[in-house]
Design a protein around this motif. Structure first.
Motif, PDB file in Angstrom:
ATOM      1  N   LEU A  13       0.862  -1.194   0.000  1.00  0.00           N
ATOM      2  CA  LEU A  13       0.000   0.000   0.000  1.00  0.00           C
ATOM      3  C   LEU A  13       0.890   1.233   0.000  1.00  0.00           C
ATOM      4  O   LEU A  13       2.090   1.140   0.258  1.00  0.00           O
ATOM      5  CB  LEU A  13      -0.869   0.033   1.264  1.00  0.00           C
ATOM      6  CG  LEU A  13      -1.677  -1.215   1.623  1.00  0.00           C
ATOM      7  CD1 LEU A  13      -2.448  -0.975   2.922  1.00  0.00           C
ATOM      8  CD2 LEU A  13      -2.646  -1.579   0.492  1.00  0.00           C
ATOM      9  N   ASP A  14       0.306   2.404  -0.251  1.00  0.00           N
ATOM     10  CA  ASP A  14       1.036   3.655  -0.024  1.00  0.00           C
ATOM     11  C   ASP A  14       0.293   4.439   1.053  1.00  0.00           C
ATOM     12  O   ASP A  14      -0.702   5.109   0.773  1.00  0.00           O
ATOM     13  CB  ASP A  14       1.166   4.482  -1.301  1.00  0.00           C
ATOM     14  CG  ASP A  14       2.021   5.726  -1.058  1.00  0.00           C
ATOM     15  OD1 ASP A  14       2.481   5.904   0.097  1.00  0.00           O
ATOM     16  OD2 ASP A  14       2.226   6.516  -1.996  1.00  0.00           O
ATOM     17  N   LEU A  15       0.794   4.330   2.287  1.00  0.00           N
ATOM     18  CA  LEU A  15       0.179   5.044   3.419  1.00  0.00           C
ATOM     19  C   LEU A  15       1.022   6.254   3.812  1.00  0.00           C
ATOM     20  O   LEU A  15       0.855   6.811   4.899  1.00  0.00           O
ATOM     21  CB  LEU A  15       0.032   4.090   4.617  1.00  0.00           C
ATOM     22  CG  LEU A  15      -0.796   2.829   4.370  1.00  0.00           C
ATOM     23  CD1 LEU A  15      -0.822   1.955   5.624  1.00  0.00           C
ATOM     24  CD2 LEU A  15      -2.234   3.184   3.961  1.00  0.00           C
ATOM     25  N   ASN A  16       1.940   6.661   2.933  1.00  0.00           N
ATOM     26  CA  ASN A  16       2.822   7.801   3.217  1.00  0.00           C
ATOM     27  C   ASN A  16       1.947   9.029   3.487  1.00  0.00           C
ATOM     28  O   ASN A  16       1.168   9.428   2.634  1.00  0.00           O
ATOM     29  CB  ASN A  16       3.700   8.024   1.978  1.00  0.00           C
ATOM     30  CG  ASN A  16       4.900   8.887   2.275  1.00  0.00           C
ATOM     31  OD1 ASN A  16       5.386   8.923   3.395  1.00  0.00           O
ATOM     32  ND2 ASN A  16       5.374   9.593   1.257  1.00  0.00           N
ATOM     33  N   SER A  17       2.079   9.585   4.683  1.00  0.00           N
ATOM     34  CA  SER A  17       1.122  10.602   5.139  1.00  0.00           C
ATOM     35  C   SER A  17       1.830  11.766   5.799  1.00  0.00           C
ATOM     36  O   SER A  17       2.955  11.611   6.277  1.00  0.00           O
ATOM     37  CB  SER A  17       0.180   9.985   6.188  1.00  0.00           C
ATOM     38  OG  SER A  17      -0.485   8.878   5.664  1.00  0.00           O
TER      39      SER A  17
ATOM     40  N   GLY B 226       7.830   8.436   4.854  1.00  0.00           N
ATOM     41  CA  GLY B 226       8.938   9.386   4.843  1.00  0.00           C
ATOM     42  C   GLY B 226      10.200   8.817   4.215  1.00  0.00           C
ATOM     43  O   GLY B 226      10.148   7.834   3.465  1.00  0.00           O
ATOM     44  N   ARG B 227      11.294   9.476   4.526  1.00  0.00           N
ATOM     45  CA  ARG B 227      12.602   9.027   4.036  1.00  0.00           C
ATOM     46  C   ARG B 227      13.598   9.152   5.174  1.00  0.00           C
ATOM     47  O   ARG B 227      13.512  10.099   5.970  1.00  0.00           O
ATOM     48  CB  ARG B 227      13.062   9.914   2.879  1.00  0.00           C
ATOM     49  CG  ARG B 227      12.322   9.564   1.619  1.00  0.00           C
ATOM     50  CD  ARG B 227      12.835  10.295   0.400  1.00  0.00           C
ATOM     51  NE  ARG B 227      12.159   9.715  -0.742  1.00  0.00           N
ATOM     52  CZ  ARG B 227      12.737   9.068  -1.730  1.00  0.00           C
ATOM     53  NH1 ARG B 227      14.047   8.959  -1.761  1.00  0.00           N
ATOM     54  NH2 ARG B 227      12.028   8.554  -2.709  1.00  0.00           N
ATOM     55  N   PRO B 228      14.591   8.221   5.235  1.00  0.00           N
ATOM     56  CA  PRO B 228      15.579   8.325   6.314  1.00  0.00           C
ATOM     57  C   PRO B 228      16.176   9.734   6.374  1.00  0.00           C
ATOM     58  O   PRO B 228      16.463  10.333   5.330  1.00  0.00           O
ATOM     59  CB  PRO B 228      16.645   7.294   5.909  1.00  0.00           C
ATOM     60  CG  PRO B 228      15.912   6.310   5.050  1.00  0.00           C
ATOM     61  CD  PRO B 228      14.841   7.084   4.339  1.00  0.00           C
TER      62      PRO B 228
ATOM     63  N   THR C  78       8.842  -0.036   5.292  1.00  0.00           N
ATOM     64  CA  THR C  78       9.797  -0.721   4.403  1.00  0.00           C
ATOM     65  C   THR C  78      11.119   0.038   4.285  1.00  0.00           C
ATOM     66  O   THR C  78      12.163  -0.571   4.053  1.00  0.00           O
ATOM     67  CB  THR C  78       9.230  -0.868   2.975  1.00  0.00           C
ATOM     68  OG1 THR C  78       8.836   0.429   2.524  1.00  0.00           O
ATOM     69  CG2 THR C  78       8.059  -1.819   2.919  1.00  0.00           C
ATOM     70  N   ARG C  79      11.064   1.369   4.432  1.00  0.00           N
ATOM     71  CA  ARG C  79      12.290   2.157   4.268  1.00  0.00           C
ATOM     72  C   ARG C  79      13.214   2.063   5.479  1.00  0.00           C
ATOM     73  O   ARG C  79      14.298   2.645   5.482  1.00  0.00           O
ATOM     74  CB  ARG C  79      11.947   3.610   3.911  1.00  0.00           C
ATOM     75  CG  ARG C  79      11.333   3.700   2.523  1.00  0.00           C
ATOM     76  CD  ARG C  79      11.065   5.113   2.063  1.00  0.00           C
ATOM     77  NE  ARG C  79      10.471   5.113   0.726  1.00  0.00           N
ATOM     78  CZ  ARG C  79      10.042   6.185   0.093  1.00  0.00           C
ATOM     79  NH1 ARG C  79      10.135   7.370   0.669  1.00  0.00           N
ATOM     80  NH2 ARG C  79       9.522   6.103  -1.118  1.00  0.00           N
ATOM     81  N   MET C  80      12.790   1.326   6.505  1.00  0.00           N
ATOM     82  CA  MET C  80      13.692   1.048   7.635  1.00  0.00           C
ATOM     83  C   MET C  80      14.568  -0.158   7.325  1.00  0.00           C
ATOM     84  O   MET C  80      15.434  -0.527   8.125  1.00  0.00           O
ATOM     85  CB  MET C  80      12.886   0.814   8.919  1.00  0.00           C
ATOM     86  CG  MET C  80      12.245   2.111   9.388  1.00  0.00           C
ATOM     87  SD  MET C  80      11.438   1.954  10.965  1.00  0.00           S
ATOM     88  CE  MET C  80      10.873   3.644  11.216  1.00  0.00           C
TER      89      MET C  80
ATOM     90  N   HIS D 269       6.158   5.022  -9.266  1.00  0.00           N
ATOM     91  CA  HIS D 269       7.245   5.622 -10.064  1.00  0.00           C
ATOM     92  C   HIS D 269       8.605   5.359  -9.434  1.00  0.00           C
ATOM     93  O   HIS D 269       9.619   5.750  -9.994  1.00  0.00           O
ATOM     94  CB  HIS D 269       7.010   7.129 -10.241  1.00  0.00           C
ATOM     95  CG  HIS D 269       6.793   7.887  -8.956  1.00  0.00           C
ATOM     96  ND1 HIS D 269       5.870   7.525  -8.008  1.00  0.00           N
ATOM     97  CD2 HIS D 269       7.391   9.004  -8.473  1.00  0.00           C
ATOM     98  CE1 HIS D 269       5.898   8.381  -7.003  1.00  0.00           C
ATOM     99  NE2 HIS D 269       6.821   9.290  -7.262  1.00  0.00           N
ATOM    100  N   ARG D 270       8.638   4.708  -8.265  1.00  0.00           N
ATOM    101  CA  ARG D 270       9.910   4.432  -7.596  1.00  0.00           C
ATOM    102  C   ARG D 270      10.308   2.964  -7.821  1.00  0.00           C
ATOM    103  O   ARG D 270       9.486   2.068  -7.641  1.00  0.00           O
ATOM    104  CB  ARG D 270       9.780   4.660  -6.082  1.00  0.00           C
ATOM    105  CG  ARG D 270       9.198   6.017  -5.679  1.00  0.00           C
ATOM    106  CD  ARG D 270      10.137   7.153  -5.960  1.00  0.00           C
ATOM    107  NE  ARG D 270       9.635   8.410  -5.419  1.00  0.00           N
ATOM    108  CZ  ARG D 270       9.916   9.601  -5.947  1.00  0.00           C
ATOM    109  NH1 ARG D 270      10.675   9.725  -7.012  1.00  0.00           N
ATOM    110  NH2 ARG D 270       9.437  10.696  -5.395  1.00  0.00           N
ATOM    111  N   SER D 271      11.572   2.741  -8.162  1.00  0.00           N
ATOM    112  CA  SER D 271      12.034   1.367  -8.392  1.00  0.00           C
ATOM    113  C   SER D 271      12.649   0.823  -7.102  1.00  0.00           C
ATOM    114  O   SER D 271      13.852   0.571  -7.013  1.00  0.00           O
ATOM    115  CB  SER D 271      13.035   1.355  -9.554  1.00  0.00           C
ATOM    116  OG  SER D 271      13.252   0.048  -9.979  1.00  0.00           O
TER     117      SER D 271
HETATM  118  O1  LIG Z   1       3.859  10.150  -1.140  1.00  0.00           O
HETATM  119  C1  LIG Z   1       4.265   9.864  -2.262  1.00  0.00           C
HETATM  120  O2  LIG Z   1       4.183  10.633  -3.226  1.00  0.00           O
HETATM  121  C2  LIG Z   1       4.804   8.483  -2.511  1.00  0.00           C
HETATM  122  O3  LIG Z   1       4.578   7.681  -1.411  1.00  0.00           O
HETATM  123  C3  LIG Z   1       6.272   8.500  -2.870  1.00  0.00           C
HETATM  124  O4  LIG Z   1       7.007   8.979  -1.793  1.00  0.00           O
HETATM  125  P1  LIG Z   1       8.513   9.502  -2.038  1.00  0.00           P
HETATM  126  O5  LIG Z   1       8.381  10.742  -2.895  1.00  0.00           O
HETATM  127  O6  LIG Z   1       9.084   9.767  -0.663  1.00  0.00           O
HETATM  128  O7  LIG Z   1       9.253   8.422  -2.777  1.00  0.00           O
END
Ligand SMILES: O=C(O)[C@H](O)COP(=O)(O)O
Ligand SMILES: Nc1ncnc2c1ncn2[C@@H]1O[C@H](COP(=O)(O)OP(=O)(O)OP(=O)(O)O)[C@@H](O)[C@H]1O
Length: 412
Positions: free
Chosen positions: A22-26, A63-65, A117-119, A157-159
């Motif tokens: 899923l994409d739960l990036n919030s 997020g990102r580290p 997953t990014r951990m 769009h991310r590999s």
């Molecule tokens: O929130 C977003 O646009 C996607 O989850 C991608 O996240 P990223 O830009 O940190 O790779």
């Protein structure tokens, strides 16, 4: 197989143990995720899979580290559970013993969310799918499931390993959000419009939008800029804006380093297509910190404050362009709309789009939230996408790594 060349949940056999991305990036406030449309939309896919009796293992990132929003998914599990209407187990482990034991212990219809997953070091950076498939992360989890579902269109769009690695080694299916967003955004890419085509560009991910602006230069008549990208273009024009003033925050300078040549080239070659703010707003340092102060861009002579929105004059000028457009695409907010005094640019433009009979698409996980937050009706827009980077890349007709991986899996 769907007409798009990948398998969907309609092709999924019964009683599977599934890994579902899923994409739960919030947005994160005080360390906690804020509820948003991504939870609501993904919950439908998750509910469908659990109701069908599959064992559901969820993967997502946050997020990102190195950034403030790089946090555990503990809080995400609770929000998602509310939307699904069923408890969701959480294990603070990406692919170690605790994760594997929890996967093996699942009963039919149960749902488990693994840690961000990014951990896991194998997730980032981007690499080709074969390399990502050959990581310990992918090999370990793949051995404990039967199939993979990708519902994370907005991250496609991310590999990254969780997006392109698993479909190399497992039967792979598109989730409902993935299939719906892919169909909508691909259809938009092929449309022709009888009149002016406008793109409103803002937000924080300037690198994403600048590349796309360059690629869409022949199909968009006017780019209206705000947010971080807007300030970087003003910086290229010699204005003292678009610099990081807080050494703890990396919003402008690294994106400037990466993109300034492209920005300067675009201003030289197609400057007449690019409209920049003529006034900006910031928080009065002598007030409560939330009082809005506006200044004309030409009157800014020192790098003293961080700007949080375009000014009212800019917002109204942008709304006029919108009213004169046949199609309007939005990617990224024009200001920090979450803080009401700095919502003027974003809301003025969204209201103009809603009132105008143009074809309209609003994209971005954060930006799409502005619609409900400020009482606008989703029905006044042709498409509201929970994807940001993936949606604008789709407009350029460029393939998305995560979708290509699903297509390869279907053709095996
Ligand atoms: O929130 C977003 O646009 C996607 O989850 C991608 O996240 P990223 O830009 O940190 O790779
Ligand atoms: N001047 C600014 N300074 C800081 N943040 C800003 C500024 N202008 C806009 N923003 C922020 O940009 C965010 C939205 O843009 P962002 O680039 O994150 O895109 P998005 O809509 O979430 O798309 P994606 O799905 O790609 O993340 C908003 O949350 C807003 O607060």
């Amino acid at each position: 197989m769907s007409t798009h060349g990948f398998d969907t949940l309609d092709d999924l056999p019964a009683d599977r143990r599934l890994l579902v991305r899923l994409d739960l990036n919030s947005p994160i406030e005080d360390g906690t995720p804020t509820d948003n449309r991504r939870f609501e939309r993904h919950a439908e896919t998750v509910r469908e899979l659990a109701d069908a009796g599959h064992r559901v293992v969820l993967l997502a990132h946050q997020g990102r580290p190195g950034r403030d929003d790089f946090v555990s998914l503990d809080g995400h599990a609770g929000i998602l559970a509310e939307h699904v209407g069923q408890g969701i187990g959480f294990v603070a482990d990406t692919h170690g013993e605790a994760a594997v034991d929890a996967i093996d212990a699942l009963d039919p219809g149960e749902i488990l969310l693994l840690e961000n997953t990014r951990m896991c070091d194998d997730e980032l950076p981007e690499a080709d799918p074969e390399a990502k498939a050959d990581t310990e992360f992918v090999r370990t989890l793949a051995a404990h499931v039967d199939a993979y579902v990708n519902d994370a269109y907005s991250a496609a769009h991310r590999s990254h390993a969780s997006l392109v690695g698993f479909p190399e080694v497992l039967p792979a299916y598109a989730g409902r959000v993935m299939a719906t967003e892919y169909a909508a955004n691909t259809a938009i890419a092929g449309r022709e419009f009888d009149g002016r085509v406008t793109m409103v560009v803002g937000g924080t991910k300037a690198t994403d939008v600048i590349e796309v602006m360059d690629a869409l230069g022949d199909s968009v008549d006017d780019f209206l800029l705000g947010g971080i990208a807007g300030e970087l273009f003003l910086r290229a024009g010699g204005h003292p804006v678009g610099f990081d003033l807080d050494p703890e925050r990396d919003l402008y300078d690294s994106q400037w380093e990466r993109n300034h040549e492209l920005i300067e080239g675009m201003l030289d070659e197609r400057g007449d297509q690019i409209t920049l703010a003529t006034d900006l707003a910031y928080a009065d340092p002598d007030g409560t910190g939330r009082e809005r102060v506006e200044i004309a861009v030409d009157d800014i002579d020192e790098k003293e404050v961080s700007f949080l929105d375009v000014g009212t004059g800019t917002a109204e000028a942008y709304a006029d362009v919108v009213r004169d457009s046949a199609a309007v695409f939005v990617k990224g907010a024009l200001g920090v709309f979450e803080d009401e005094p700095f919502s003027v640019g974003t809301v003025t433009v969204l209201e103009a789009i809603a009132e105008t009979d143009c074809f309209s698409v609003v994209g971005g996980g954060d930006t799409s939230r502005a619609i409900e937050r400020y009482g606008l009706a989703e029905s006044d827009f042709d498409h509201v996408s929970i994807a940001g980077g993936a949606y604008i890349r789709a407009l350029t007709g460029r393939p998305l790594a995560g979708v290509e991986a699903l297509k390869r899996a279907a053709s095996r």
